[in-house]
Scaffold this motif. Structure first.
Motif, mmCIF file in Angstrom:
data_model
loop_
_atom_site.group_PDB
_atom_site.id
_atom_site.type_symbol
_atom_site.label_atom_id
_atom_site.label_comp_id
_atom_site.label_asym_id
_atom_site.label_seq_id
_atom_site.Cartn_x
_atom_site.Cartn_y
_atom_site.Cartn_z
ATOM 1 N N SER A 184 0.820 -1.207 0.000
ATOM 2 C CA SER A 184 0.000 0.000 0.000
ATOM 3 C C SER A 184 0.856 1.259 0.000
ATOM 4 O O SER A 184 2.070 1.215 0.220
ATOM 5 C CB SER A 184 -0.895 0.020 1.238
ATOM 6 O OG SER A 184 -0.111 0.259 2.392
ATOM 7 N N PHE A 237 -0.175 -6.599 1.851
ATOM 8 C CA PHE A 237 -1.014 -7.795 1.930
ATOM 9 C C PHE A 237 -0.189 -9.003 1.477
ATOM 10 O O PHE A 237 0.406 -8.987 0.395
ATOM 11 C CB PHE A 237 -2.244 -7.637 1.046
ATOM 12 C CG PHE A 237 -3.218 -6.626 1.567
ATOM 13 C CD1 PHE A 237 -4.263 -7.014 2.401
ATOM 14 C CD2 PHE A 237 -3.091 -5.286 1.245
ATOM 15 C CE1 PHE A 237 -5.164 -6.077 2.895
ATOM 16 C CE2 PHE A 237 -3.980 -4.340 1.727
ATOM 17 C CZ PHE A 237 -5.018 -4.730 2.555
ATOM 18 N N ARG A 262 -6.575 -1.017 13.323
ATOM 19 C CA ARG A 262 -7.473 -0.635 12.226
ATOM 20 C C ARG A 262 -6.635 0.080 11.166
ATOM 21 O O ARG A 262 -5.891 1.009 11.490
ATOM 22 C CB ARG A 262 -8.598 0.270 12.736
ATOM 23 C CG ARG A 262 -9.656 0.564 11.674
ATOM 24 C CD ARG A 262 -10.888 1.213 12.297
ATOM 25 N NE ARG A 262 -11.938 1.455 11.311
ATOM 26 C CZ ARG A 262 -12.787 0.531 10.876
ATOM 27 N NH1 ARG A 262 -12.712 -0.708 11.355
ATOM 28 N NH2 ARG A 262 -13.724 0.819 9.986
ATOM 29 N N LYS A 275 -10.601 1.483 7.451
ATOM 30 C CA LYS A 275 -11.401 0.644 6.566
ATOM 31 C C LYS A 275 -11.735 -0.702 7.186
ATOM 32 O O LYS A 275 -12.835 -1.213 7.034
ATOM 33 C CB LYS A 275 -10.653 0.397 5.246
ATOM 34 C CG LYS A 275 -10.527 1.600 4.339
ATOM 35 C CD LYS A 275 -9.839 1.204 3.041
ATOM 36 C CE LYS A 275 -9.728 2.365 2.074
ATOM 37 N NZ LYS A 275 -9.075 1.958 0.796
ATOM 38 N N MET A 276 -10.735 -1.289 7.872
ATOM 39 C CA MET A 276 -10.914 -2.679 8.289
ATOM 40 C C MET A 276 -10.065 -2.973 9.518
ATOM 41 O O MET A 276 -8.961 -2.429 9.679
ATOM 42 C CB MET A 276 -10.505 -3.599 7.123
ATOM 43 C CG MET A 276 -10.771 -5.069 7.353
ATOM 44 S SD MET A 276 -10.413 -6.018 5.849
ATOM 45 C CE MET A 276 -10.687 -7.679 6.475
ATOM 46 N N LEU A 324 -0.531 -7.809 6.320
ATOM 47 C CA LEU A 324 -1.959 -8.105 6.386
ATOM 48 C C LEU A 324 -2.274 -9.359 5.567
ATOM 49 O O LEU A 324 -1.604 -9.630 4.560
ATOM 50 C CB LEU A 324 -2.763 -6.932 5.840
ATOM 51 C CG LEU A 324 -2.411 -5.538 6.405
ATOM 52 C CD1 LEU A 324 -3.186 -4.467 5.662
ATOM 53 C CD2 LEU A 324 -2.701 -5.481 7.894
ATOM 54 N N SER A 358 -7.697 -10.767 2.770
ATOM 55 C CA SER A 358 -8.507 -9.609 3.170
ATOM 56 C C SER A 358 -8.519 -8.524 2.113
ATOM 57 O O SER A 358 -9.211 -7.509 2.277
ATOM 58 C CB SER A 358 -7.954 -9.010 4.474
ATOM 59 O OG SER A 358 -7.882 -9.957 5.502
ATOM 60 N N GLU A 362 -12.034 -7.491 0.641
ATOM 61 C CA GLU A 362 -12.868 -6.834 1.637
ATOM 62 C C GLU A 362 -12.315 -5.466 2.011
ATOM 63 O O GLU A 362 -13.066 -4.534 2.275
ATOM 64 C CB GLU A 362 -12.972 -7.721 2.891
ATOM 65 C CG GLU A 362 -13.883 -7.129 3.959
ATOM 66 C CD GLU A 362 -13.927 -7.990 5.209
ATOM 67 O OE1 GLU A 362 -14.467 -7.513 6.227
ATOM 68 O OE2 GLU A 362 -13.420 -9.134 5.165
ATOM 69 N N TYR A 363 -10.991 -5.350 2.032
ATOM 70 C CA TYR A 363 -10.342 -4.077 2.355
ATOM 71 C C TYR A 363 -10.719 -3.000 1.342
ATOM 72 O O TYR A 363 -10.816 -1.822 1.660
ATOM 73 C CB TYR A 363 -8.828 -4.278 2.391
ATOM 74 C CG TYR A 363 -8.031 -3.032 2.704
ATOM 75 C CD1 TYR A 363 -7.891 -2.582 4.017
ATOM 76 C CD2 TYR A 363 -7.406 -2.320 1.687
ATOM 77 C CE1 TYR A 363 -7.146 -1.443 4.300
ATOM 78 C CE2 TYR A 363 -6.662 -1.182 1.969
ATOM 79 C CZ TYR A 363 -6.535 -0.751 3.269
ATOM 80 O OH TYR A 363 -5.807 0.373 3.549
#
Length: 804
Positions: free
Chosen positions: A101, A126, A176, A180-181, A204, A208, A211-212
């Motif tokens: 990210s 991720f 968190r 977002k998640m 992460l 996910s 969904e993220y």
């Protein structure tokens, strides 16, 4: 006997203290440079060496055959991961995708205990469990097979865990990410070393990702994102070449014929990732092996320059010590004993220089580390066996290089000729040697000087070239979310600030490290064209805020999704149009979409990548859900108080996030951090090389002035002026400096011309660069020899003729 050697050596060094100081100073600087360069090179060469089976780990790359070395794309279409696991069962558990990210907000705790942290780009990624089958990590808590198996789980590095939770046990705690998640901590790993291309500290679960809500398309084989990269570890039975051959058939299965003809999928070895000038990595740090060799050569040259000083001064003093040698030989000294005597003198100087060099290098290490972005915290040279071993080897080498020839010359004098003072032929040979060594010194110095001037010119070119957009007075910040009304609310508040001229929301700035490349179809063609485009999703204020120039048509109309396109000149040229107006109205289908949309405008070319790469076809369009960057064009006289007002408006709009801004021009300068480091390094090394050379030149001139005292007295007695005497001393050395320039120029031109080939946009090496280097070298040489030359020229001839 050894004690006698030492006592005699110390007496000789004390008697000629001025030459001793020159030698120690030169060797100290040379050894310090070598030590710091060795530390830096060792750091760079250790990148990613901590992974076991590293020789079998590869990164999946897309290569554009037309663009050659500059056509590599590290991003992979996301469907590749599942397809590789399905089509190559032998690597099913040894292929992984990492999706890193941008800067991420991480929140811990609730209520009054709530804390916010902004983690830097590429620290949050991720990752799936297969990642740990490929890369080596030390696990402190949790399991590599289960900790990231379930959605909503996260593994932290030990430092990151302490940063978030202090001394509390982090397992089971929740963080968190970007509001977002939520993710539950399921594992702790040791901190990644400084020498890693994967600086992930917040890992992460890859499951996910959907969904993220990352901007991904799991069915799009055309689009790539540089943060999403695929890695694999090959079995010992499969070579890189064999796998690449299989990837050729793999590409034909999933890509259309035209894409296969223009692009291919290849593998990049893990040990090449840090050294490739054509690809990036998550650490944002690369260095070419050519640059490493350049550092090694420059360090070697500086040490050689220091050793040349020693040889020059030692041979200059050899004639003075000829009678001493004669007496020693008459009294029974053998040549071997004399050699040991002179080597002991060299050894003492080297030992003192080594001690001083170790101290100076340790003091300078933090500053050098900051310039070169090398991790040195907690490094103590004297406790590092590899560093000390290198220093020992360097000491022996320096002693041999510096002392061998002078010792051989002096110990070889015939006693009868030495006592009679008849060693003129040897003296002439040594004089020629000194001239040759001075030429060598100044050749080395001028090669480095010319290289520094060229590097400076290239850096200046980077700062002044027209990039096709405005870079000044623009402030950027990340937009954390695009919920309905948020962007509009923020824009309204910002427009009320008097210093704000224009506001734009976009996915990327015009020139960005993050890029979205994709394929497209044109008009009624069903197949993708043979070149990719880079996307710049942005609102209608983008062109005005960044100062892009509209050449034909109009700007696209406001919309939340793609409705119309504005393209650049490079795109128009690729389509075969000579006039930008001819592209207006043509229709495109971007990526995996089925909707054809029109081109409504054409803008002047602007650089989307750094100046290492040429301008490629670019498409601007509206696409609200991708707007992650805010650009604010400020008035030229905007005060710091305006930024405080911007922060207030931003914080009121996004109260759950942290405010952070950057200046666009500073971001652009960071694109060339590597070049800036190179320039800074060469600037320092140039100064040191020239200073060492001047030390030696000063010492030789001082000796010549002393040894030619009577000659100068006679010349003045028969009418020579002070200017004549000064010219006599200066002329010989200026000739040597000019000869050095003639030798250095082609070497420097070839080396720097090869360096400049890495840049699509580069300066031309002009004649004035060599002329400037020559003038600077001559001026420096004149300043160096002026004191001793003037002293000899102004000496009273009566005193000169009486001197012994």
């Amino acid at each position: 006997m050894i004690k006698n050697y030492l006592i005699t050596s110390l007496r000789n060094l004390r008697r000629n203290w001025n030459f001793t100081v020159i030698n120690i100073t030169g060797l100290t600087l040379g050894l310090s440079c070598c030590l710091l360069i060795f530390f830096t090179v060792r750091f760079e060469l250790n990148f990613d060496k901590h992974h076991s089976d590293g020789e079998r780990i590869y990164r999946f790359l897309n290569r554009n055959k037309q663009q050659g070395e500059k056509g590599y794309n590290v991003g992979a279409p996301l469907p590749v991961l599942a397809a590789l696991r399905n089509d190559f069962p032998e690597i099913k558990n040894n292929v992984t995708c990492t999706y890193s990210s941008k800067e991420a907000l991480v929140t811990t705790g609730i209520g009054e205990k709530r804390k916010k942290f902004i983690d830097p780009m590429n620290s949050v990624s991720f990752i799936d469990p297969e990642y740990f089958n490929i890369f080596t990590y030390k696990w402190l808590k949790g399991s590599p097979t289960t900790s990231l198996a379930n959605p909503g789980s996260v593994v932290l590095s030990i430092n990151q865990a302490k940063k978030y939770f202090g001394d509390e046990d982090p397992i089971g705690k929740m963080i968190r990410v970007s509001n977002k998640m939520d993710f539950v901590v399921t594992g702790i790993i040791d901190n990644p070393p400084a020498t890693t291309s994967f600086p992930f500290t917040v890992m992460l679960s890859f499951s996910s990702l959907k969904e993220y809500g990352a901007n991904t398309n799991w069915d799009d084989w055309q689009s790539t994102y540089g943060g999403g990269q695929v890695y694999m570890k090959l079995p010992e039975s499969i070579t890189q070449k064999q796998m690449e051959n299989q990837l050729s058939n793999f590409a034909k299965k999933y890509r259309d014929a035209k894409a296969v003809a223009e692009n291919d999928w290849i593998l990049q070895p893990l040990d090449d990732i840090h050294f490739s000038p054509y690809t990036q990595n998550y650490a944002g740090r690369t260095i070419s092996k050519g640059m490493i060799w350049s550092m090694i050569l420059v360090g070697s040259f500086i040490l050689i320059t220091a050793c040349v000083n020693f040889v020059n001064l030692a041979t200059a003093q050899a004639l003075r010590r000829a009678r001493e040698v004669g007496v020693r030989k008459v009294l029974g000294s053998t040549r071997g004993q004399l050699l040991r005597q002179y080597f002991s003198e060299t050894g003492i100087i080297t030992l003192l220089s080594v001690i001083l060099a170790l101290i100076i290098a340790q003091i300078a290490l933090p500053y050098v580390s900051q310039i070169l972005n090398v991790k040195s915290q907690g490094v103590i040279f004297i406790t590092d066996p590899i560093i000390m071993g290198f220093l020992l080897m360097l000491s022996v080498l320096t002693t041999i290089l510096s002392g061998f020839y002078p010792a051989l010359i002096v110990s070889g004098y015939q006693p009868i000729l030495a006592l009679k003072g008849k060693v003129g032929k040897a003296g002439n040979q040594q004089s020629n040697l000194r001239r040759g060594l001075i030429v060598l010194q100044f050749t080395i110095s001028q090669v480095i000087l010319i290289g520094t001037i060229i590097a400076y010119s290239q850096m200046k070119y980077f700062r002044t070239i027209d990039l096709g957009f405005m870079r000044d007075e623009i402030v950027n910040m990340q937009v954390p979310e695009q919920k309905d009304g948020k962007l509009e609310n923020l824009k309204t508040k910002l427009q009320e600030i008097s210093g704000v001229k224009s506001i734009s929301f976009s996915a990327f700035t015009p020139m960005s490290r993050s890029n979205w490349q994709t394929g497209f179809t044109y008009e009624n063609n069903k197949e993708m064209l043979d070149f990719e485009i880079v996307m710049r999703p942005a609102d209608t204020s983008y062109i005005n805020t960044y100062g892009l120039t509209l050449l034909a048509g109009r700007n696209y109309l406001p919309a939340d999704t793609m409705r119309e396109y504005v393209v650049n000149e490079a795109f128009v040229k690729k389509l075969g149009f000579k006039n930008p107006q001819d592209a207006i109205g043509k229709r495109l289908t971007i990526g995996g979409s089925d909707v054809k949309l029109p081109i409504v405008g054409v803008v002047k070319n602007f650089n989307t990548y750094s100046l290492h790469r040429e301008i490629i076809p670019c498409v601007l369009t509206t696409f609200r859900k991708n707007y992650g960057t805010l650009g604010i064009k400020m008035a030229a006289n905007a005060t710091p108080q305006k930024l405080a007002q911007i922060e207030k408006a931003w914080t009121e709009t996004f109260p759950d996030f942290m405010f952070k801004y950057t200046y666009f021009d500073q971001t652009l300068n960071s694109f060339y951090e590597k070049e800036q480091q190179l320039f800074s390094l060469f600037r320092i090394l140039t100064g040191i090389a020239i200073f060492i050379g001047c030390l030696g030149l000063y010492g030789v001139v001082a000796f010549m002035a002393e040894s030619r005292t009577k000659e100068m007295g006679i010349r003045k007695a028969i009418g020579a002026s002070a200017l004549n005497i000064f010219g006599l001393f200066s002329g010989d050395f200026i000739k040597l400096v000019i000869i050095a320039l003639l030798l250095a120029s082609p070497i420097a031109w070839y080396t720097m011309n090869d360096w400049l080939k890495d840049y699509t946009y580069r300066i031309q090496i002009s004649w004035w660069i060599f002329a400037l280097a020559g003038v600077m070298a001559v001026v420096i040489a004149l300043i160096t020899i002026s004191f001793q030359s003037a002293k000899a020229a102004l000496m009273n001839p009566v005193k000169a003729l009486r001197s012994e």
